[in-house]
Structure formats: structure tokens, C-alpha cells
Design an enzyme around this catalytic site. Structure first.
Site, PDB file in Angstrom:
ATOM      1  N   CYS A  34       0.829  -1.214   0.000  1.00  0.00           N
ATOM      2  CA  CYS A  34       0.000   0.000   0.000  1.00  0.00           C
ATOM      3  C   CYS A  34       0.861   1.261   0.000  1.00  0.00           C
ATOM      4  CB  CYS A  34      -0.958   0.017   1.194  1.00  0.00           C
ATOM      5  SG  CYS A  34      -0.138   0.143   2.784  1.00  0.00           S
ATOM      6  N   CYS A 103      -2.744  -2.709   8.725  1.00  0.00           N
ATOM      7  CA  CYS A 103      -2.363  -1.391   9.241  1.00  0.00           C
ATOM      8  C   CYS A 103      -1.951  -1.520  10.717  1.00  0.00           C
ATOM      9  CB  CYS A 103      -3.514  -0.399   9.107  1.00  0.00           C
ATOM     10  SG  CYS A 103      -4.378  -0.488   7.526  1.00  0.00           S
TER      11      CYS A 103
HETATM   12 FE1  FES Z   1      -1.651   0.280   4.279  1.00  0.00          FE
HETATM   13 FE2  FES Z   1      -3.426   1.110   6.002  1.00  0.00          FE
HETATM   14  S1  FES Z   1      -3.741   0.733   3.883  1.00  0.00           S
HETATM   15  S2  FES Z   1      -1.301   0.819   6.340  1.00  0.00           S
END
Ligand code: FES
Length: 145
Positions: A34, A103
């Protein structure tokens, strides 16, 4: 699953945000999928973490989990901080949607990375104490988003 009120509250009013002058340890972790990055600063006096600050360049859940993680380790001993799991962070936030579990893993790892740096600065090999920080197993969740 929607975000809990606690997640929204920590996202809107994150605790312990910022940089720290003269920290005892700094840890930075990122999720290559991400692209989010979390940096944690700790101040250690004796064996107690007396102050924690974080900077997170990432999603709302990353900010909320970093905020909660700082709250959970502040005032604790290093040993206690190392027992902090992403599950404990999630529970303290009344849960996270499944695609956001990674996360919270980032928050756990950021604390461990800061403690590792602290030990390294003390001339102590952190691996036997903190272990090797590996990329989280839940990160494949991101691809399913
Ligand atoms: Fe990657 Fe939250 S989407 S840390």
C-alpha cells in the site's frame, strides 16, 4: 464493517503525533503493497518508555493504530512494549475491517523497530530480544481491496 467510533476518534485526534528531538530509538516500517510508512520515536529512561511520538504517512487506519499503539506503550517498560500485538491494538480500537488488519501490524512493527534501534544504539544486538522484523503476513489483504 464500518470503522468503530474509536478508530474515527483516533484518526481525527491522533495522540502523540510529531517528531522527537534526541530520541532513544527510531523505527520506520513500511508496507510495500500500500506504500504507507510509519515512523515511531521512543524516549527511554531506565527501562521505561517515557515518551513516544509518531509520524505516519498512510491511511486513516494506519494513523489510528499508530496513535493507539503510542498510548499503549507510553509509560510501559520496554519488555511490556515488546509484548504489544497488533491484535491488542485492534481490540483497543474496538476492531478494524479485515482489509485494514495489516495497518495494525504496521503499528506493532513500528514499535518493535524503534525498540530495535534503541538496543542497537546501546551496542546490544536486538535480534535475540526483538526478533527479526518481517513483512507482515496480512499484507496480501491490500491486494484484495
Ligand atoms: Fe496500508 Fe493502512 S492501507 S497501512
Amino acid at each position: 464493517m464500518a470503522y468503530s467510533e474509536k478508530v474515527m476518534e483516533h484518526f481525527a485526534n491522533p495522540r502523540n503525533v510529531g517528531e522527537m528531538e534526541d530520541p532513544s530509538g527510531v523505527g520506520e516500517v513500511g508496507n510495500s503493497k500500500c506504500g504507507d510508512i510509519m515512523r515511531m520515536y521512543i524516549k527511554v529512561e531506565g527501562d521505561v518508555i517515557t515518551d513516544v511520538k509518531f509520524m505516519t504517512f498512510g491511511c486513516g487506519a494506519a494513523i489510528a493504530t499508530s496513535s493507539m499503539a503510542t498510548e499503549l506503550v507510553k509509560g510501559k517498560t520496554i519488555k511490556e512494549a515488546l509484548t504489544l500485538t497488533n491484535k491488542a491494538v485492534m481490540e483497543a480500537l474496538d476492531g478494524l475491517p479485515a482489509v485494514k488488519v495489516h495497518c495494525s501490524v504496521l503499528a506493532e512493527q513500528a514499535i518493535k523497530a524503534a525498540v530495535s534501534d534503541y538496543y542497537t544504539r546501546q551496542g546490544i544486538d536486538p535480534v535475540s530480544i526483538v526478533g527479526v522484523l518481517e513483512e507482515c503476513e496480512d499484507c496480501h489483504d491490500v491486494e484484495e481491496e
